[in-house]
Design a protein around this motif. Structure first.
Motif, PDB file in Angstrom:
ATOM      1  N   LEU A  31      11.874  -5.295   3.539  1.00 32.00           N
ATOM      2  CA  LEU A  31      10.957  -5.305   5.084  1.00 32.00           C
ATOM      3  C   LEU A  31       9.742  -4.319   5.347  1.00 32.00           C
ATOM      4  N   ARG A  32       9.449  -5.445   3.757  1.00 31.91           N
ATOM      5  CA  ARG A  32       8.083  -5.225   4.851  1.00 31.91           C
ATOM      6  C   ARG A  32       7.583  -6.601   5.142  1.00 31.91           C
ATOM      7  N   ASP A  33       5.715  -6.921   5.506  1.00 33.69           N
ATOM      8  CA  ASP A  33       5.853  -8.016   5.218  1.00 33.69           C
ATOM      9  C   ASP A  33       4.981  -8.787   4.198  1.00 33.69           C
ATOM     10  N   GLY A  53      10.749  11.431  -6.686  1.00 29.68           N
ATOM     11  CA  GLY A  53      10.683  11.847  -7.699  1.00 29.68           C
ATOM     12  C   GLY A  53       9.236  11.699  -8.783  1.00 29.68           C
ATOM     13  N   ALA A  54       8.269  11.372  -8.064  1.00 31.19           N
ATOM     14  CA  ALA A  54       6.863  11.373  -8.785  1.00 31.19           C
ATOM     15  C   ALA A  54       6.204  12.705  -8.394  1.00 31.19           C
ATOM     16  N   ASN A  55       6.047  13.162  -7.937  1.00 33.78           N
ATOM     17  CA  ASN A  55       5.745  15.025  -8.368  1.00 33.78           C
ATOM     18  C   ASN A  55       6.214  15.323  -9.536  1.00 33.78           C
ATOM     19  N   LEU A  87      -3.787   3.650 -18.836  1.00 38.00           N
ATOM     20  CA  LEU A  87      -2.012   4.290 -18.724  1.00 38.00           C
ATOM     21  C   LEU A  87      -1.156   2.827 -17.438  1.00 38.00           C
ATOM     22  N   LEU A  88      -3.147   1.981 -16.434  1.00 32.79           N
ATOM     23  CA  LEU A  88      -2.728   0.738 -16.120  1.00 32.79           C
ATOM     24  C   LEU A  88      -2.158  -0.253 -17.097  1.00 32.79           C
ATOM     25  N   ARG A  89      -2.968  -0.329 -18.073  1.00 31.44           N
ATOM     26  CA  ARG A  89      -3.030  -1.481 -18.862  1.00 31.44           C
ATOM     27  C   ARG A  89      -1.178  -1.197 -19.569  1.00 31.44           C
ATOM     28  N   GLY A 110       2.146   1.259 -16.323  1.00 30.74           N
ATOM     29  CA  GLY A 110       1.197   0.711 -15.498  1.00 30.74           C
ATOM     30  C   GLY A 110       0.683   1.389 -14.353  1.00 30.74           C
ATOM     31  N   LEU A 111       1.750   2.942 -14.282  1.00 32.71           N
ATOM     32  CA  LEU A 111       1.128   3.210 -12.639  1.00 32.71           C
ATOM     33  C   LEU A 111       0.198   4.734 -13.572  1.00 32.71           C
ATOM     34  N   ILE A 112      -0.976   4.927 -12.619  1.00 33.53           N
ATOM     35  CA  ILE A 112      -1.187   6.220 -11.860  1.00 33.53           C
ATOM     36  C   ILE A 112      -0.316   6.963 -10.950  1.00 33.53           C
ATOM     37  N   GLY A 165      -2.042   6.896  -4.402  1.00 36.15           N
ATOM     38  CA  GLY A 165      -1.354   5.662  -3.788  1.00 36.15           C
ATOM     39  C   GLY A 165      -0.770   5.930  -2.963  1.00 36.15           C
ATOM     40  N   HIS A 166      -0.844   5.308  -2.188  1.00 36.34           N
ATOM     41  CA  HIS A 166       0.578   4.964  -0.933  1.00 36.34           C
ATOM     42  C   HIS A 166       0.903   4.149  -0.069  1.00 36.34           C
ATOM     43  N   ALA A 167       1.942   3.806   0.409  1.00 37.73           N
ATOM     44  CA  ALA A 167       2.374   2.208   0.709  1.00 37.73           C
ATOM     45  C   ALA A 167       1.668   2.206   2.701  1.00 37.73           C
ATOM     46  N   VAL A 168       1.670   3.525   3.325  1.00 39.85           N
ATOM     47  CA  VAL A 168       0.521   3.681   4.206  1.00 39.85           C
ATOM     48  C   VAL A 168      -0.414   4.288   4.305  1.00 39.85           C
ATOM     49  N   VAL A 178     -10.722   3.593 -11.187  1.00 37.84           N
ATOM     50  CA  VAL A 178     -10.299   3.007 -11.928  1.00 37.84           C
ATOM     51  C   VAL A 178      -8.907   1.858 -11.925  1.00 37.84           C
ATOM     52  N   ILE A 179      -8.430   2.083 -10.493  1.00 41.26           N
ATOM     53  CA  ILE A 179      -7.599   1.356  -9.779  1.00 41.26           C
ATOM     54  C   ILE A 179      -8.011   0.311  -9.390  1.00 41.26           C
ATOM     55  N   ALA A 180      -9.353  -0.392  -8.725  1.00 41.05           N
ATOM     56  CA  ALA A 180     -10.092  -1.050  -7.947  1.00 41.05           C
ATOM     57  C   ALA A 180     -10.509  -1.388  -8.993  1.00 41.05           C
ATOM     58  N   ILE A 222      -7.203  -4.324  -4.378  1.00 40.99           N
ATOM     59  CA  ILE A 222      -7.589  -3.383  -3.542  1.00 40.99           C
ATOM     60  C   ILE A 222      -7.328  -3.427  -2.439  1.00 40.99           C
ATOM     61  N   TYR A 223      -6.323  -3.580  -1.314  1.00 42.15           N
ATOM     62  CA  TYR A 223      -6.540  -4.221  -0.063  1.00 42.15           C
ATOM     63  C   TYR A 223      -6.501  -3.494   0.971  1.00 42.15           C
ATOM     64  N   LYS A 224      -6.605  -1.969   0.807  1.00 40.47           N
ATOM     65  CA  LYS A 224      -6.930  -0.424   1.848  1.00 40.47           C
ATOM     66  C   LYS A 224      -7.089   0.514   1.407  1.00 40.47           C
ATOM     67  N   GLY A 225      -7.743   0.310   0.274  1.00 37.14           N
ATOM     68  CA  GLY A 225      -7.701   1.966  -0.614  1.00 37.14           C
ATOM     69  C   GLY A 225      -6.610   2.632  -1.009  1.00 37.14           C
ATOM     70  N   VAL A 226      -7.296   3.135  -1.781  1.00 35.14           N
ATOM     71  CA  VAL A 226      -6.147   4.504  -2.637  1.00 35.14           C
ATOM     72  C   VAL A 226      -6.875   5.532  -2.787  1.00 35.14           C
ATOM     73  N   SER A 227      -5.804   6.766  -2.391  1.00 34.80           N
ATOM     74  CA  SER A 227      -6.326   7.771  -2.678  1.00 34.80           C
ATOM     75  C   SER A 227      -5.509   8.389  -2.851  1.00 34.80           C
TER      76      SER A 227
HETATM   77  N1  COA Z   1      -1.399   2.782  -9.904  1.00 34.55           N
HETATM   78  C1  COA Z   1      -1.261   2.000 -10.613  1.00 34.55           C
HETATM   79  N2  COA Z   1      -1.830   0.968  -9.242  1.00 34.55           N
HETATM   80  C2  COA Z   1      -1.243   0.884  -8.418  1.00 34.55           C
HETATM   81  C3  COA Z   1      -1.968   2.347  -7.623  1.00 34.55           C
HETATM   82  C4  COA Z   1      -1.283   2.875  -9.408  1.00 34.55           C
HETATM   83  N3  COA Z   1      -0.657   4.870  -8.760  1.00 34.55           N
HETATM   84  N4  COA Z   1      -1.702   2.272  -6.429  1.00 34.55           N
HETATM   85  C5  COA Z   1      -2.100   1.332  -5.532  1.00 34.55           C
HETATM   86  N5  COA Z   1      -2.040   0.498  -7.034  1.00 34.55           N
HETATM   87  C6  COA Z   1      -1.847  -1.006  -6.994  1.00 34.55           C
HETATM   88  C7  COA Z   1      -1.242  -2.045  -6.538  1.00 34.55           C
HETATM   89  O1  COA Z   1       0.072  -1.970  -7.328  1.00 34.55           O
HETATM   90  C8  COA Z   1      -1.456  -3.079  -6.034  1.00 34.55           C
HETATM   91  O2  COA Z   1      -1.455  -3.788  -7.235  1.00 34.55           O
HETATM   92  P1  COA Z   1      -0.921  -5.721  -6.897  1.00 34.55           P
HETATM   93  O3  COA Z   1      -0.857  -5.694  -5.743  1.00 34.55           O
HETATM   94  O4  COA Z   1      -1.487  -5.413  -8.085  1.00 34.55           O
HETATM   95  O5  COA Z   1       0.799  -4.602  -6.658  1.00 34.55           O
HETATM   96  C9  COA Z   1      -2.677  -2.262  -5.361  1.00 34.55           C
HETATM   97  O6  COA Z   1      -3.291  -1.312  -6.048  1.00 34.55           O
HETATM   98  C10 COA Z   1      -3.271  -2.123  -3.783  1.00 34.55           C
HETATM   99  O7  COA Z   1      -2.038  -1.575  -3.670  1.00 34.55           O
HETATM  100  P2  COA Z   1      -1.310  -1.075  -2.085  1.00 34.55           P
HETATM  101  O8  COA Z   1      -1.343  -1.717  -1.414  1.00 34.55           O
HETATM  102  O9  COA Z   1      -2.364  -0.224  -1.467  1.00 34.55           O
HETATM  103  O10 COA Z   1      -0.249  -0.243  -1.994  1.00 34.55           O
HETATM  104  P3  COA Z   1       1.131  -0.352  -2.682  1.00 34.55           P
HETATM  105  O11 COA Z   1       2.416  -0.574  -1.140  1.00 34.55           O
HETATM  106  O12 COA Z   1       1.636  -1.343  -3.051  1.00 34.55           O
HETATM  107  O13 COA Z   1       2.070   0.515  -3.894  1.00 34.55           O
HETATM  108  C11 COA Z   1       2.742   2.807  -4.120  1.00 34.55           C
HETATM  109  C12 COA Z   1       2.074   1.818  -2.905  1.00 34.55           C
HETATM  110  C13 COA Z   1       3.066   4.661  -3.555  1.00 34.55           C
HETATM  111  C14 COA Z   1       4.020   1.879  -4.235  1.00 34.55           C
HETATM  112  C15 COA Z   1       2.014   3.167  -4.842  1.00 34.55           C
HETATM  113  O14 COA Z   1       0.290   3.290  -4.962  1.00 34.55           O
HETATM  114  C16 COA Z   1       2.468   3.158  -6.864  1.00 34.55           C
HETATM  115  O15 COA Z   1       3.408   3.276  -7.359  1.00 34.55           O
HETATM  116  N6  COA Z   1       1.709   5.243  -6.966  1.00 34.55           N
HETATM  117  C17 COA Z   1       1.911   6.090  -8.244  1.00 34.55           C
HETATM  118  C18 COA Z   1       3.297   6.082  -7.656  1.00 34.55           C
HETATM  119  C19 COA Z   1       2.979   7.558  -6.754  1.00 34.55           C
HETATM  120  O16 COA Z   1       2.245   8.632  -7.137  1.00 34.55           O
HETATM  121  N7  COA Z   1       4.870   7.726  -6.077  1.00 34.55           N
HETATM  122  C20 COA Z   1       4.578   8.754  -4.257  1.00 34.55           C
HETATM  123  C21 COA Z   1       3.973   7.776  -3.546  1.00 34.55           C
HETATM  124  S1  COA Z   1       4.165   9.062  -2.062  1.00 34.55           S
END
Ligand code: COA
Length: 445
Positions: free
Chosen positions: A35-37, A274-276, A306-308, A316-318, A322-325, A366-368, A373-378
């Motif tokens: 349900l995402r564009d 479960g992320a925490n 981690l990313l690799r 591959g995740l830190i 990051g956040h979906a919004v 490091v993620i960038a 990165i489309y919208k910034g990661v924090s």
């Molecule tokens: N670790 C590795 N890669 C990350 C990342 C992270 N923490 N956060 C973002 N990215 C990557 C995304 O996968 C995306 O790369 P891709 O196009 O190759 O897939 C790129 O950076 C841009 O991401 P963005 O559009 O900003 O966010 P998203 O909607 O794709 O991802 C999450 C959002 C939450 C799924 C993602 O940030 C994530 O998996 N975070 C780690 C898990 C986490 O902490 N979840 C709790 C959320 S409250």
């Protein structure tokens, strides 16, 4: 046994072969996956007056994120009760469920009602033991379903009845979580069993800590910080998976217990609630691999690994980033970070806190360097909530249940909203893409 496993594997292979959809078809039919564009933005599925998740203020794409409860900024809500040195979760529950902040006398009456609703019968607490599960979220969902049979008006979906059920669930969730954990630790972890009940006059956070701890003691700062975490997790708009689940299930006209049990099942998923816990485990791994916590180069190398997919769980995740919004900031992160410094110092964990701050600063770069990165990661709220729970000596299996203790308020508000608007049953479309086939009689297959 091995033969059985092989047989099931074969069935699963058939399921896989017959289920995999040609990926190009998603684009051809313009399916909004998840349900995402195409840019990852959620499709508009509803309207709500409860919570708003804002990536940045209008016209300021580089501005900070905002979280709004019932039209009020979470920063203002937190500042209000924090400066008065009191807990805020109960008034936030009132706000979410009724739409307005309670006046002092309303709040007193509301918390007294919650106190009255907190008490679970002895028989029910014993039944939690009987249905204990290795997983606390699973046990909580079963307890919620068990509450159905104790409610004479369980299927009544009139607003007053659902409001009563919602308040009861908000009130008992701390005990459901702590008792389910105690039962799991006893039955599956060999720990001795102590079940404590709630105490009238204590906040939700205070009750949670008192029921969890062997000496039943906690400091005012510990209570306020846990309360703050509950406030920050209480609501996050209608689109997050467990709240959307609540809308979907509620739209069928089913009972409150079924809807909330489904929401618990959704929140349990590691991609949602479960992320925490993952953040905490990732930091344990980082501390094993990076001896000098001030060596920024070594930290960056670890984050890159981690990313690799070369370190930790190789996903591959830190975690915690990051956040979906949200983009440049998750408003909840700063609120939590700025207030846990004092507790970290009290517990002699300043070095660890400094390490978290360092990773928070270094990870976006490091993620960038590795991803587009489309919208910034924090850092998101989970980055610090797991650390806070560990400072409070809360065991990891209770991290996601604690999220549920907070979010049951948001789920309940959204259930009431769905019922108040008498929405249509939620029923999106799936296009069938399997080719048609002729039926073959049993003897001819
Ligand atoms: N670790 C590795 N890669 C990350 C990342 C992270 N923490 N956060 C973002 N990215 C990557 C995304 O996968 C995306 O790369 P891709 O196009 O190759 O897939 C790129 O950076 C841009 O991401 P963005 O559009 O900003 O966010 P998203 O909607 O794709 O991802 C999450 C959002 C939450 C799924 C993602 O940030 C994530 O998996 N975070 C780690 C898990 C986490 O902490 N979840 C709790 C959320 S409250």
């Amino acid at each position: 046994m091995e033969q059985n496993a092989r047989w099931i594997e074969t069935l699963a292979e058939h399921a896989l072969a017959s289920s995999q959809v040609d990926q190009s078809l998603y684009a051809k039919y313009e399916v909004k996956r998840g349900l995402r564009d195409i840019n990852g933005k959620g499709v508009l599925a509803g309207l709500t007056k409860i919570g708003e998740v804002q990536a940045h203020p209008e016209g300021r794409p580089d501005g900070p994120g905002h979280l709004i409860y019932r039209g009020m900024d979470i920063q203002d809500l937190v500042a209000g009760f924090w400066k008065e040195g009191r807990c805020g979760y109960e008034e936030i529950v009132h706000l979410l469920l009724t739409g307005h902040l309670p006046a002092a006398d309303e709040l007193a009456a509301f918390t007294a009602k919650l106190d009255a609703f907190r008490e679970l019968s002895h028989g029910f607490v014993v039944s939690i033991l009987a249905i204990s599960s290795r997983d606390v979220m699973n046990a909580m969902a079963r307890s919620v379903l068990a509450l159905y049979s104790r409610d004479e008006r369980a299927d009544d979906i009139s607003l007053p009845n659902v409001m009563r059920q919602s308040l009861e669930l908000v009130a008992v969730f701390p005990q459901l979580a702590v008792s389910s954990y105690a039962a799991a630790a006893y039955r599956h972890g060999g720990r001795s069993l102590v079940l404590r009940g709630p105490k009238a006059g204590l906040s939700t956070a205070g009750n949670f800590l008192r029921m969890l701890r062997r000496d039943e003691e906690f400091t005012p700062l510990e209570e306020r910080l846990l309360d703050l975490a509950l406030v920050l997790h209480a609501e996050h708009g209608g689109g997050n998976n467990s709240t959307f689940t609540t809308h979907v299930v509620t739209s069928t006209g089913t009972d409150t217990y079924s809807a909330i049990a489904a929401a618990l099942g959704s929140l349990k998923g590691p991609r949602h609630g479960g992320a925490n816990a993952k953040v905490l485990q990732m930091f344990d791994d980082l501390k094993r691999r990076v001896r000098d916590w001030e060596d920024e180069r070594a930290i960056e190398d670890y984050l890159l690994a981690l990313l690799r997919k070369e370190a930790f769980d190789r996903q591959g995740l830190i975690y915690g980033m990051g956040h979906a919004v949200y983009s440049t900031s998750d408003p909840r992160t700063g609120i939590l970070r700025d207030r846990i410094a004092e507790l970290a110092a009290e517990k002699g964990m300043e070095d660890e806190f400094a390490l978290y701050r360092r990773v928070e600063r270094l990870a976006p770069g490091v993620i960038a360097s590795e991803r587009r990165i489309y919208k910034g990661v924090s850092a998101n709220v989970d980055f610090y909530s797991g650390f806070l729970y560990s400072l409070l000596d809360i065991p990891v299996p209770l991290f996601t249940p604690l999220f549920a203790v907070a979010r049951v308020a948001g789920w309940s508000a959204h259930r009431l909203e769905e019922l108040a608007n008498r929405g249509k049953i939620i029923r999106p479309a799936y296009k069938a893409v399997a080719p048609r086939r002729r039926y073959i009689p049993l003897g001819a297959r």
